[in-house]
Design a protein around this motif. Structure first.
Motif, short mmCIF file in Angstrom:
data_model
loop_
_atom_site.label_atom_id
_atom_site.label_comp_id
_atom_site.label_asym_id
_atom_site.label_seq_id
_atom_site.Cartn_x
_atom_site.Cartn_y
_atom_site.Cartn_z
N GLU A 555 0.59 12.58 -9.68
CA GLU A 555 1.87 11.96 -9.41
C GLU A 555 1.81 11.12 -8.13
N ILE A 556 1.07 11.60 -7.14
CA ILE A 556 0.94 10.84 -5.88
C ILE A 556 0.25 9.51 -6.15
N LYS A 557 -0.85 9.56 -6.89
CA LYS A 557 -1.59 8.33 -7.19
C LYS A 557 -0.72 7.34 -7.97
N LYS A 558 0.03 7.86 -8.92
CA LYS A 558 0.89 6.99 -9.73
C LYS A 558 1.94 6.30 -8.86
N LEU A 559 2.56 7.06 -7.95
CA LEU A 559 3.58 6.47 -7.08
C LEU A 559 2.97 5.47 -6.11
N PHE A 560 1.81 5.80 -5.56
CA PHE A 560 1.15 4.87 -4.64
C PHE A 560 0.81 3.55 -5.35
N ARG A 561 0.32 3.69 -6.57
CA ARG A 561 -0.04 2.48 -7.32
C ARG A 561 1.20 1.64 -7.61
N GLU A 566 4.08 -3.24 -6.75
CA GLU A 566 5.33 -3.97 -6.53
C GLU A 566 5.22 -4.88 -5.31
N ALA A 567 4.61 -4.38 -4.24
CA ALA A 567 4.47 -5.20 -3.03
C ALA A 567 3.55 -6.39 -3.27
N GLY A 568 2.63 -6.26 -4.23
CA GLY A 568 1.72 -7.36 -4.53
C GLY A 568 2.42 -8.56 -5.14
N GLY A 569 3.64 -8.39 -5.59
CA GLY A 569 4.38 -9.52 -6.17
C GLY A 569 5.10 -10.35 -5.13
N TYR A 570 4.89 -10.05 -3.85
CA TYR A 570 5.53 -10.79 -2.76
C TYR A 570 4.44 -11.34 -1.84
N SER A 571 4.82 -11.71 -0.64
CA SER A 571 3.86 -12.29 0.29
C SER A 571 2.82 -11.25 0.70
N TYR A 572 1.65 -11.75 1.13
CA TYR A 572 0.60 -10.84 1.57
C TYR A 572 1.04 -10.05 2.80
N MET A 573 1.83 -10.66 3.66
CA MET A 573 2.33 -9.95 4.84
C MET A 573 3.24 -8.79 4.42
N SER A 574 4.07 -9.01 3.39
CA SER A 574 4.92 -7.93 2.89
C SER A 574 4.08 -6.78 2.35
N PHE A 575 3.04 -7.13 1.63
CA PHE A 575 2.14 -6.10 1.12
C PHE A 575 1.47 -5.35 2.27
N HIS A 576 1.00 -6.10 3.26
CA HIS A 576 0.32 -5.49 4.40
C HIS A 576 1.26 -4.52 5.13
N LEU A 618 -7.33 -4.43 -4.89
CA LEU A 618 -6.37 -3.34 -4.72
C LEU A 618 -7.03 -1.99 -5.02
N ASP A 619 -7.99 -1.99 -5.92
CA ASP A 619 -8.69 -0.74 -6.23
C ASP A 619 -9.42 -0.20 -5.01
N ASP A 620 -9.97 -1.08 -4.17
CA ASP A 620 -10.67 -0.63 -2.96
C ASP A 620 -9.71 0.12 -2.04
N ILE A 621 -8.47 -0.38 -1.91
CA ILE A 621 -7.47 0.30 -1.07
C ILE A 621 -7.07 1.62 -1.71
N CYS A 622 -6.85 1.59 -3.02
CA CYS A 622 -6.44 2.81 -3.71
C CYS A 622 -7.48 3.91 -3.56
N ILE A 623 -8.75 3.55 -3.61
CA ILE A 623 -9.81 4.55 -3.50
C ILE A 623 -9.74 5.28 -2.17
N VAL A 624 -9.50 4.52 -1.07
CA VAL A 624 -9.42 5.13 0.25
C VAL A 624 -8.24 6.10 0.33
N PHE A 625 -7.07 5.65 -0.13
CA PHE A 625 -5.89 6.52 -0.10
C PHE A 625 -6.05 7.71 -1.05
N TYR A 626 -6.66 7.45 -2.22
CA TYR A 626 -6.84 8.54 -3.18
C TYR A 626 -7.71 9.66 -2.60
N GLU A 627 -8.73 9.29 -1.83
CA GLU A 627 -9.58 10.30 -1.21
C GLU A 627 -8.77 11.17 -0.25
N VAL A 628 -7.83 10.53 0.49
CA VAL A 628 -6.97 11.29 1.41
C VAL A 628 -6.07 12.23 0.62
#
Length: 760
Positions: A555-561, A566-576, A618-628
């Motif tokens: 459930e955590i991974k699903k919510l993070f994704r 959703e943030a990826g549909g806006y500016s890169y600064m918003s995503f950051h 985005l998968d590279d970021i997800c992998i780091v958070f998923y490990e946590v």
């Protein structure tokens, strides 16, 4: 020093000797090969012509046989005496005997007429003239030629006056002990205008020896094989290998003949394990294929002798040529080596220096440190042979190597430099026919392309369409085995805008995070995303933290994704900012978990945030958070009992299911779970850092916000559907938690959806 010079002379002499040797050997091989190929083709052609003449002669004999048989059948059909047997039902034995004698006279006209049948369907009787039985009148059921008896039952399925290869069997004929069957070609004639399925018919059987005698003369005591097949690949003559009516269509060379469109031809194929020349023709109206097979060795025997002589002569010429080339190479090497080496060194130095100057000029312009004088820049372009107009409009495109970390690990520095040079050449070669451009290496994983844009071009996609960039990516993948992502900048007015355009394309390349490897991003599309207003999903963050406290990884991974997507549909600064804020929330939650549960969880927030700068997708970021997340879940799994997890999950499930019930409370939940209110309150607070009452209110508020923005229900109905006892209390609680009234929140949500719809 002299030893070094001698070694160099030896190498250069050896190089010349190799060149002469290769030239001589290739010349001899090519010349000999052409001669052998030429003579082999002549031999094959002569053999083909001779074979084709024999096959045509056989075809003529078959055609003559068919024409004679057809003429005979027509005569019999039109004979008035035979008509008595064919049409009249005469009981007079004298008439029948006279008519049969007349039929016998027709059979006697040629030794190749095996037999003649007259079938009268009204009496279902065969009147025959044959040498195998004395009886001349047979009922169809008793007739010894069973295939002919079956033939007249379906007479309309056979073409009139066309030869039908078949076998006459004598199993019913007790008086015939010498033979069990006989091969023949049957010619049938019947009334084609009649619609009655039962018809009178005349069948004339021609002995197979009529055609076989023409082939026997060619195959007796010979390794060659000649035979005839029909359009289905069925053998219709006896050959010295197979019997008549043998099905040959499954043999590869027969199948190839049947598939040919040409009426005649030849080819080389494997026939029964022997390489052979197969010649075929289909010249007549019978739709037969006349085939002759000749072993290849019988044709090329003389060529093999000539091949041996050619090889001997070629070796003699080669030996003399090698000796002569050795003498010449030794003599020329001493004079040419020094001059060639000096010339090569000078040329390499000039070329390398010129390349460096050109690359530095454009690189400095892209980085903003180039000449500020357009006329001076234009003069530099001309001096460096760069086909760019400093006064014209420009666009900048950036190509970035995907998975650059793995690229550095798999290739040495020199190999990486060579691959980048290959990328430069591919891009320049594909862009140069379209517009003036220059490609420059920018270090690390990137190369930039500076493009002149004509004044008539309003959109960069018209000048450089998607299809062009996709072909460039495909070529780099095919020839260099590299995946690249491409960012295309917008159009600038002149060379002053090049540095800005380069930065703009570089920022657009960040969107590889969302599009993945091998992507194509346009800066103009990125500008549209930058104009959108992003609202951070606070409710989803709370839900993620709740799930993190419970250690529910999926459930955590699903919510993070979902939050990241959703943030990826806006500016890169918003995503950051969204990922950074989520990282801080996760860090705080882990600190609380570590404190409350005494779990040794180590989390370096800087390391977590650094993935934003190092990640390519985005998968590279997800992998780091998923490990946590997985580390937290593993730690909680070791400390929490299964019962406690079930209790907390059960409370959440009850609240999610019964939030509409106005009587939902800590006490009602404890009664339902048969546990004390103090125990479940303390347990829930420990695992979620929240009270059950607050959690009930949060769930009800989440549902209320959802109904306000997605439905047109009255606010009083929404309050009732979300479990609030009265509207005033709902208004007060909603404003306290959200900062605005329900009506204002609904109005703001509708405006946001309308704005988003217009942008899309």
């Amino acid at each position: 020093m002299r030893k070094t010079s001698a070694n160099a002379d030896g190498k250069f002499s050896a190089s010349l000797f190799r060149s002469f040797t290769i030239s001589i050997v290739l010349t001899i091989i090519v010349h000999s090969g052409i001669l052998l190929f030429y003579f082999e083709n002549i031999t094959l052609k002569k053999s083909y012509e001779s074979t084709m003449n024999n096959l045509n002669q056989t075809s003529q004999e078959a055609s003559i046989m068919a024409v004679n048989a057809r003429t005979l059948v027509k005569q019999i059909y039109n004979d008035m005496q035979v008509s008595k047997l064919l049409y009249f039902n005469s009981d007079d034995p004298a008439d029948t005997s006279e008519a049969l004698a007349h039929v016998g006279a027709y059979r006697a006209t040629s030794p190749f007429i095996d037999s003649i049948y007259i079938y009268n369907f009204r009496t279902d009787t065969f009147f025959t003239s044959a040498d195998v039985a004395a009886n001349s009148v047979w009922s169809r059921e008793e007739f010894y030629d069973t295939s002919a008896a079956e033939m007249v039952r379906h007479i309309s399925e056979y073409k009139p006056l066309m030869p039908i290869p078949r076998k006459i069997t004598f199993s019913k004929l007790q008086s015939n002990y010498l033979e069990s069957e006989r091969d023949c070609y049957s010619f049938v004639l019947y009334d084609t205008l009649s619609h009655n399925p039962n018809r009178n018919a005349i069948i004339v059987n021609i002995s197979e020896t009529q055609l076989h005698k023409n082939i026997d003369g060619m195959i007796i005591n010979s390794e060659k094989n000649t035979f005839i097949i029909d359009s289905r690949g069925v053998l219709i003559t006896n050959s010295w290998k197979d019997k008549m009516l043998t099905v040959l269509s499954e043999r590869p060379y027969i199948r190839k003949i049947l598939e040919q469109v040409d009426q005649e031809g030849y080819f080389v194929a494997d026939v029964d394990g022997t390489k052979s020349l197969v010649t075929y023709t289909a010249p007549d109206f019978l739709d037969w294929r006349y085939i002759r097979i000749v072993p290849y060795g019988a044709i090329t025997g003389d060529i093999n002798k000539m091949r041996l002589v050619t090889i001997v002569v070629a070796l003699a010429i080669l030996a003399f040529g090698l000796f002569l080339s050795y003498l010449l190479s030794r003599k020329l090497s001493f004079k040419m080596r020094s001059k060639l080496s000096k010339l090569a060194a000078l040329e390499a130095e000039r070329r390398n220096h010129f390349t460096v100057v050109r690359q530095d000029l454009v690189r400095n312009l892209l980085l903003g440190s180039g000449s500020g004088n357009l006329s001076g820049l234009h003069a530099d372009f001309k001096a460096c042979d760069i086909r760019l107009n400093a006064y014209g409009r420009f666009s900048v495109c950036i190509l970035s190597i995907d998975q650059y970390k793995a690229f550095k690990e798999n290739y040495t520095h020199s190999d990486r430099k060579l691959l980048k040079f290959g990328m430069l050449n591919i891009v320049e070669e594909m862009l140069s026919p379209i517009c003036p451009s220059f490609v420059v290496e920018m270090g690390d994983d990137r190369i930039s392309v500076l493009v002149n844009v004509d004044e008539s071009v309003e959109d960069i996609k018209r000048l450089l369409p998607d299809d062009l960039w996709r072909r460039i990516q495909a070529c780099i993948q095919q020839y260099l085995r590299l995946s690249v992502s491409i960012a295309v900048g917008s159009i600038g007015d002149d060379a002053w805008s090049v540095s800005r355009l380069n930065m703009q394309a570089g920022e657009a390349l960040f969107y590889r995070l969302f599009h993945g490897y091998d992507c194509l991003v346009y800066a103009d599309d990125v500008e549209k995303l930058n104009a959108l207003t992003y609202e951070y999903p606070l409710s989803k963050e709370k839900q993620l933290i709740d799930e993190l406290m419970l250690g529910r990884t999926s459930e955590i991974k699903k919510l993070f994704r979902e939050i990241a997507g959703e943030a990826g549909g806006y500016s890169y600064m918003s995503f950051h900012l969204a990922i950074s804020r989520l990282a801080f929330a996760v860090n705080n939650a882990i600190s609380t978990i570590r404190k409350n549960n005494d779990i040794p969880l180590d989390l370096n927030l800087n390391a977590l945030l650094s993935c934003l700068y190092e990640a390519e997708t985005l998968d590279d970021i997800c992998i780091v958070f998923y490990e946590v997340f997985e580390g937290v879940a593993e730690g909680l799994k070791e400390k929490k009992s299964e019962k406690q997890n079930e209790v907390a999950a059960k409370i959440i499930s009850i609240v999610q299911l019964k939030y509409m019930d106005q009587n939902l409370s800590l006490e009602s939940i404890s009664d339902e779970m048969n546990l004390s209110a103090a125990y479940i309150g303390r347990l829930f607070k420990k695992h979620t850092l929240n009270t059950i009452l607050n959690y009930i209110i949060e769930v009800r508020m989440d549902k209320a916000r959802e109904l306000l923005t997605t439905t047109d229900l009255p606010i009083g109905d929404i309050a009732e559907k979300t479990g609030f006892s009265n509207s005033p209390y709902f208004y007060k609680a909603f404003k306290k938690m959200n900062g605005v009234t329900p009506a204002d929140y609904r109005k703001h949500g509708q405006n946001s959806r309308e704005s988003a719809g217009k942008v899309i």
